[in-house]
Design a protein around this motif. Structure first.
Motif, PDB file in Angstrom:
ATOM      1  N   GLN A  87       1.185 -19.259 -78.716  1.00 31.49           N
ATOM      2  CA  GLN A  87       0.732 -19.215 -77.316  1.00 31.49           C
ATOM      3  C   GLN A  87       1.351 -20.299 -76.437  1.00 31.49           C
ATOM      4  N   LYS A  92      -2.717 -19.395 -83.879  1.00 31.73           N
ATOM      5  CA  LYS A  92      -2.942 -19.478 -82.426  1.00 31.73           C
ATOM      6  C   LYS A  92      -3.406 -20.870 -82.018  1.00 31.73           C
ATOM      7  N   HIS A  97      -1.147 -23.582 -79.589  1.00 27.79           N
ATOM      8  CA  HIS A  97      -1.806 -23.475 -78.296  1.00 27.79           C
ATOM      9  C   HIS A  97      -1.365 -24.691 -77.475  1.00 27.79           C
TER      10      HIS A  97
END
Length: 212
Positions: free
Chosen positions: A64, A184, A188
């Motif tokens: 992400q 994730k 992040h």
């Protein structure tokens, strides 16, 4: 946080802040620039190469914070190498690859990082003498571990990080829900290299709060 989020935080800490080879920094380590992966092989190994490519695509979809793995056609352009060969051949190519590691294994992932806990290089070994289905499972696990997720766990049998996969002949060819979540979390924008356990827990709480 919900009970599931608390459990996920513990799982992240176990996989990301510890290491199966007892050389953990106890801090977040991660790539902050593209991982340029070169496949070093002595034969075509079409199934293995295809599975490497699909693994790279999965990771690129999950991350992400603009992190990407790029496959390169030249060793000199790479900062990560995956060895598809027998163990003896890998030692010929890189004599330091198995230094200090005495146990038998089907694959290996080593990540080098600087004093800012940023990974700048990684080396991955896949033993091509193993059955192809096991190789696929190992490819998925070791490429993912080279992202900075260096530990195994006994917690989830359907996880690629499951410690007893080979012992129980329990190969996993795709990520579990929890695997996807911790990739994730590591990739992040809020999760910075060098964060310790306390800082990680605060960061994860912030990430979950922002999702609600």
């Amino acid at each position: 946080m919900t009970e599931y989020e608390k459990e996920l935080t513990k799982y992240f800490n176990e996989i990301a802040l510890e290491s199966e080879f007892d050389n953990s920094s106890e801090n977040v380590i991660k790539w902050t620039k593209p991982m340029k992966l070169y496949i070093l092989k002595d034969k075509e190994y079409e199934q293995q190469v295809s599975f490497i490519k699909s693994t790279v695509e999965k990771i690129n979809e999950i991350a992400q914070d603009d992190f990407k793995i790029e496959l390169t056609s030249g060793l000199m352009e790479s900062n990560s190498v995956i060895f598809l060969c027998e163990r003896e051949k890998a030692i010929e190519l890189d004599s330091a690859l198995f230094e200090g590691i005495n146990e038998d294994f089907s694959g290996l992932s080593l990540a080098e990082f600087n004093n800012r806990f940023e990974i700048y290089s990684s080396r991955i070994f896949i033993d091509i003498t193993e059955p192809i289905e096991l190789q696929k499972s190992v490819i998925l696990e070791e490429i993912t571990q080279s992202l900075g997720l260096l530990n195994d766990s006994e917690k989830y049998t359907n996880s690629i990080f499951y410690e007893k996969q080979s012992i129980e002949n329990n190969s996993n060819f795709d990520y579990s829900k929890e695997d996807i979540e911790i990739i994730k979390l590591l990739y992040h924008p809020y999760m910075k290299p060098g964060l310790n356990k306390v800082e990680v827990e605060k960061t994860i709480k912030r990430i979950f709060e922002n999702k609600k």
